[in-house]
Each structure stands twice: as C-alpha cells, then as structure tokens.
Write an enzyme that holds these catalytic residues in place. Structure first.
Site, PDB file in Angstrom:
ATOM      1  N   GLY A  97       5.114   7.739  -5.299  1.00  0.00           N
ATOM      2  CA  GLY A  97       5.609   7.089  -4.080  1.00  0.00           C
ATOM      3  C   GLY A  97       7.014   7.558  -3.795  1.00  0.00           C
ATOM      4  N   CYS A 124       4.168   9.921 -11.799  1.00  0.00           N
ATOM      5  CA  CYS A 124       5.444  10.106 -11.112  1.00  0.00           C
ATOM      6  C   CYS A 124       6.106   8.751 -10.830  1.00  0.00           C
ATOM      7  CB  CYS A 124       5.252  10.956  -9.858  1.00  0.00           C
ATOM      8  SG  CYS A 124       6.796  11.671  -9.312  1.00  0.00           S
ATOM      9  N   TYR A 125       6.176   8.318  -9.571  1.00  0.00           N
ATOM     10  CA  TYR A 125       6.805   7.008  -9.329  1.00  0.00           C
ATOM     11  C   TYR A 125       6.089   5.913 -10.114  1.00  0.00           C
ATOM     12  CZ  TYR A 125       8.608   2.825  -7.180  1.00  0.00           C
ATOM     13  OH  TYR A 125       9.192   1.599  -7.002  1.00  0.00           O
ATOM     14  N   HIS A 211       2.449  15.766 -11.304  1.00  0.00           N
ATOM     15  CA  HIS A 211       1.289  15.354 -10.494  1.00  0.00           C
ATOM     16  C   HIS A 211       0.017  16.067 -10.957  1.00  0.00           C
ATOM     17  CE1 HIS A 211       3.289  12.934  -7.426  1.00  0.00           C
ATOM     18  NE2 HIS A 211       4.333  13.740  -7.630  1.00  0.00           N
ATOM     19  N   GLU A 213      -2.907  15.508  -9.927  1.00  0.00           N
ATOM     20  CA  GLU A 213      -3.928  15.485  -8.875  1.00  0.00           C
ATOM     21  C   GLU A 213      -3.852  16.676  -7.919  1.00  0.00           C
ATOM     22  OE1 GLU A 213      -1.291  13.644  -9.187  1.00  0.00           O
ATOM     23  OE2 GLU A 213      -0.440  12.946  -7.294  1.00  0.00           O
ATOM     24  N   ASP A 269     -21.582  12.513   9.793  1.00  0.00           N
ATOM     25  CA  ASP A 269     -21.396  11.122   9.368  1.00  0.00           C
ATOM     26  C   ASP A 269     -22.471  10.193   9.937  1.00  0.00           C
ATOM     27  OD1 ASP A 269     -19.151  12.231   8.277  1.00  0.00           O
ATOM     28  OD2 ASP A 269     -17.825  11.557   9.872  1.00  0.00           O
ATOM     29  N   LYS A 411     -15.196  12.506   2.862  1.00  0.00           N
ATOM     30  CA  LYS A 411     -16.032  13.464   3.591  1.00  0.00           C
ATOM     31  C   LYS A 411     -16.911  14.319   2.661  1.00  0.00           C
ATOM     32  CE  LYS A 411     -17.144  15.051   7.311  1.00  0.00           C
ATOM     33  NZ  LYS A 411     -17.306  14.181   8.448  1.00  0.00           N
TER      34      LYS A 411
END
Ligand code: XMP
Length: 555
Positions: A97, A124-125, A211, A213, A269, A411
């Site tokens: 964040g 991280c944060y 990070h 991710e 979708d 998605k």
C-alpha cells in the site's frame, strides 16, 4: 474529457455492452433492481483472505493465488473482522500500500487477525504493518529502493523457500524499512539494502519486503505457492470443474422453478454466464440477442449458431437493425450515439422480455474486478462506476433479481470456465467489442453504406491478424472509418476516397494500452487488401498512440 464521457469508458469486463445500456436505463427510469442473490461464495471449499491496503498490485496478488488454484478475496483493511471470518480463510495475506505505518492514521490490519492463529504473509506495506502492530519498528529509508535486488536466504529450510535456489532476483518498491523485528521473529533472507527482506516467526507469520506477485520477481509465484500449500495447508480446490459444479448447484438452489432472462452480446462474459445458468436450469433460461445493426460481418449469425445449434439454448433473436439506424440518422456526437444505441437497446430488450410472460431473474456476466471494493481512491471510484454500470435500472419495472455467476471470477478464469464448459475457442478468446459497436468506429454519421465499408475493412484486419497468429496476443484490433477523404490514384484514374485507420493495442485491462508493434509485412497486407477490396477506401494509416494520452477507441 468530462466525467460523463469517462464513466462510459471504464471497462474492466470486456463485455460491457449490457452494463453500459443498464447505466443509461437507470438514468431513464431512476429505479433500482431488486436485491441481488446472495450467491454461495466459492470460499465454501477453501480460501485465503487478502487484506487490501490499496497497492496497485493487490489485484495481482489475488490473481497469483487463484492461479495456484486457491480461492481468495480482497477485503478492505478497514472491513470488520466478521467479513474476514465469514470466509473461513486458511490464511491471510496483507497487501502492499502507499502509506507509511509511522504516519498518523496509517491503515492497519484488524488486530483480531493476530489472535486468530492463522498463517499471515505480509507483503511490503503489509509486512511493515505486521511489524508495527506486533511491536517491531519501521522507519523511513534513506532512499527509496525501487527495482531489482538479489535476495539471499539465511534460512534455506523455511517452508516459504521450498524448491528455490539460495538466492533469487526480486522486485523491490518501498521507501520505509524494518529497523527492528517484532519479538519472536527472525530473518529468513536479506538483500544488500534490506537486512530484513524476509522475516518469520514460529506461528507462521511472515513478512516479505519485496513483491512476489509481480512478473519482475520471476520465482515469486513459487513463494506464494509455498505459503498456500506448505504453510496454510491448502489443497488447490479452486478449479474450473469445481467452480462449475458449485455454481450449478447454487443457481439451482436459488432459481428453483423460476424463469431467467439473459442478454447475450456475443462477448465471452455473457456467453459463459448464460451457459452456466443453462447447464443449471435448462429451458427455464431464455436469452435475448439484439442485433443492433452495428455488429461486425457474420457476427450475429455466428453467435446464434453457437447458442442455438451447439448449446441448444432458447434464444430470442431480435433483428432491430433498422430501428437503430433510424435513431443514428444525422448523429455525429459520440456520446449521443452511445445514448441513442442504449435507449434503443432498452426498448427492444423490454419489448422482447415482455412477450415472455412472468420472469423472475436477470443473469449478467459481471466479473470480480467490477465488484471488488478496494481502499485506493481510484479503485473505489472505478468500483462505484462499475456498480453503477451493472445494477442499473433497465428491468426495474419487471422487478428482477440479479444472478451474477461470474462475480467472483477474473477474466482469465472466465475464459478457463468457458473452455471447460465447451464453448468454442473463438468465443472464449474473443477480443472486447464495445456495446455501441461499429457506430463509435465511424467518425461522423453511421449510415448503412459507411457501416458496410467499415465491415469490409474490419474483416480484413481480423483475417490478417488471425492468419499471422497474433489475435490472442492483442487486446483489440480493429479498423476505424474516418471522415477524412484524400486523393489517390488507381490505374489511370484519380480517386477521392475514405481514409481508414487501423488500431491494434496490447493491454491487461483496457485502463492503459500500448500500440502493437505489428510486423511491417502484416501491416502491408492489411493496407493492400483494404484499398483493393473495400470500395471507397484509398488510404490506410496505422495508429501509433498509446493510452493514455489516447483512448483505445477513437470515439
Ligand atoms: P477506451 O476507448 O475508453 O476503451 O480506451 C476502453 C475499453 O472499453 C471499450 N469501450 C466501450 N465498451 N461501450 C462498451 O461496451 C462503450 O461505449 C465503450 N467505449 C469503449 C473499448 O472497446 C475498450 O475495450
């Protein structure tokens, strides 16, 4: 650009046609839908709660966890503990964040997570919040550490590092630093600038300064996978097959003997949503496919073929092309085009739906990014806009209850589910196409003749992109018919024809996009074929602007 224009352009789901219309309908009717169904959460099997501190990467954490076949939800850091507890998570991840923990009013995790004895991974944060809340110390670094760093493990036996070499490349992006670990924690890995790059205690609480991710941490997914499987004991129950089984059961349970309608747009979708509902309740579902005359060549036929013949669904086909074109006569303003198309859609949809007798539910292909509440200002705003898009007022008169079977899916997961449901690849991988269709790809009035010219050019662009096997790599590829005419020469004749622009972009989510570096020979074939095969066009240009500052569409 005004806010109004903007609101039509926020599109996290590629299949925003219906939702865009719903928004317009809401403005018209000023009413709300009946409460949406409380679809059983997929967390019933196993889940992870991600406490969101508003990092731009929070969605990425969720996607990585899902890619590991573990269901997760993003929960704002200030949500009540009950919201987290209702997920019955196997573990918690604290996201990054933009804040600093030592600032007044900095966001912190609900304290009950620390008493829960659940495994925690602070990123991280999230790591700094964990450190601060558990009695360690965080301070501003002398300089911001941003970019690649080499992580050296000091405890190679940590379950987080299973299967990894003793040093790895990781991505850092932080200003603050841990200067003192909370009591009971020890260093598991360090980098040149961060002595506490990975910390952990014996209660399965961990902190990562980098990070895992982002793709710039190439082995980050292994660390996440290790946390999920080796620390939290997850089994990997989040699979398309389980999702389909659970959704079908949930839909049956909720709909019982009721009747459902669904507007098909040809996009992935609504197609996946309708197919799931159809699998659950068969002929209690009726789909409505409105041909607005603004579709691409053969599009309506292909969609109908799939839904009626292959999937054997009840589909009402409303060919309302003439009505739409009449409404667009003389209209050159893009927002007016959108409004007119939207209003017509609502009229046609309501008319067709009324003929079906008593209907109880409306199925829609709303996706997870559309419903995520987040803590950052932008995503909150985006979420509001999308909610506005997706629960508009079209069927208010009919007091329908919403069914949104995809509201927990990203998605790429929708595509996987589509494939598992047996939808054709063409439909599953279809590029996004705007609701107002070709009308907003014609600069100036969208007449029957101009639509035919654009269909011809669009067909060639698609054809050549598919032949070059580039279709899947590109977010969108299309032609625009401009109102510019220029001089050309064909044989001995001077021509005065239209200028067609070609747009091809790469993107993750349509919020930003880059123009695709298409090979010259592909561009050459596209240009050559358009000027030779599409009457009225004598010049082709390629759009080399990114978004921002441009948008993907020209209108
Ligand atoms: P822009 O042009 O804003 O487009 O960069 C972002 C994404 O949204 C789609 N788009 C629309 N979709 N109705 C829609 O259903 C619209 O009015 C509309 N305008 C843009 C666009 O194709 C791209 O995917």
């Amino acid at each position: 650009m005004s806010d109004k224009v903007d609101s039509h352009r926020v599109a996290t789901s590629d299949d925003v046609e219906v939702s865009t219309y719903l928004e317009i309908a809401k403005e018209l009717h000023g009413e709300q839908l009946a409460a949406e169904l409380d679809v059983i959460s997929p967390a019933a099997r196993e889940s992870i709660a991600i406490i969101d501190f508003g990092s731009q990467y929070s969605h990425l954490i969720a996607r990585r966890v899902r890619e590991c076949h573990v269901y997760c939800e993003l929960i704002p850091y200030d949500a009540p503990w009950e919201r987290i507890a209702s997920l019955q998570p196997r573990g918690l991840i604290l996201s990054g964040g933009p804040a600093s923990v030592y600032q007044r009013g900095a966001p912190l995790a609900p304290v009950r997570i620390y008493d829960s004895h659940l495994p925690i991974l602070g990123i991280c944060y999230g790591m700094q919040a964990l450190t601060h809340q558990l009695g360690g110390q965080v301070a501003p670094g002398t300089k911001r550490e941003y970019g690649q760093a080499v992580l050296h493990m000091s405890d190679e036996d940590s379950p987080l590092f299973s299967g990894l070499p003793p040093s790895l490349s990781v991505w850092m992006s932080h200003g603050d630093l841990i200067v003192e670990m909370p009591p009971g924690f020890k260093t598991l890995a360090y980098t040149e600038n961060s002595p506490f790059a990975v910390i952990g205690n014996s209660n399965n609480a961990f902190g990562l300064q980098f990070h895992p991710e982002v793709i710039h941490t190439p082995q980050g997914k292994t660390i996440i996978h290790n946390f999920l499987y080796r620390v939290c004991g997850c089994q990997g129950t989040w699979t398309p097959g389980n999702f389909i089984t659970d959704s079908i059961n949930a839909i049956r349970e909720q709909v019982k003997g009721g009747r459902v309608i669904c507007a098909l747009s040809g996009g992935v979708d609504s197609a996946v949503a309708a197919t799931l509902v159809h699998k659950a309740i068969g002929d209690q579902l009726t789909c409505i496919f409105v041909n607005n005359g603004l579709l691409r060549r053969e599009e309506a036929e292909r969609a109908l073929n799939t839904f009626r013949k292959n999937l054997r669904m009840n589909v009402v086909y409303a060919n309302a092309s003439a009505r739409f074109l009449k409404q667009l006569k003389g209209v050159t303003d893009p927002e007016m085009k959108r409004r007119r198309v939207g209003e017509q859609f609502i009229k046609v949809f309501e008319y067709e739906a009324a003929k079906l007798g008593r209907i109880h539910f409306l199925a829609q292909g709303t996706l997870y990014p559309d419903v995520i509440e987040s803590t950052s200002k932008e995503t909150k705003a985006a979420a509001r806009i999308k909610t506005h898009h997706n629960v508009g007022g079209l069927p208010s008169k009919m007091s329908l209850t919403l069914i949104e079977p995809l509201r927990y899916l990203f998605k790429d997961e929708v595509r996987e589910v589509g494939l598992a449901l047996g939808l054709p690849e063409d439909m599953v991988w279809r590029q996004p196409f705007p609701g107002p269709g070709l009308a907003i790809r014609i600069i100036g009035e969208a007449t029957k003749e101009r639509l035919e010219i654009l269909r011809g050019a669009d067909w060639i662009v698609m054809n050549e992109i598919k032949k070059a096997k580039l279709y899947h790599q590109l977010w969108q590829t299309f032609a625009i018919l401009t109102d510019v005419r220029s001089v050309g020469v064909m044989g001995d004749y001077r021509t005065y024809g239209y200028l067609v622009a070609v747009r091809a972009v790469t993107s993750q989510d349509a919020m930003t996009a880059d123009w695709a570096r298409l090979p010259y020979d592909v561009l050459a074939r596209i240009s050559n074929r358009i000027v030779n095969e599409v009457p009225g066009v004598n010049r082709v240009v390629y759009d080399i602007t990114s978004k921002p500052p441009s948008t993907i569409e020209w209108e």
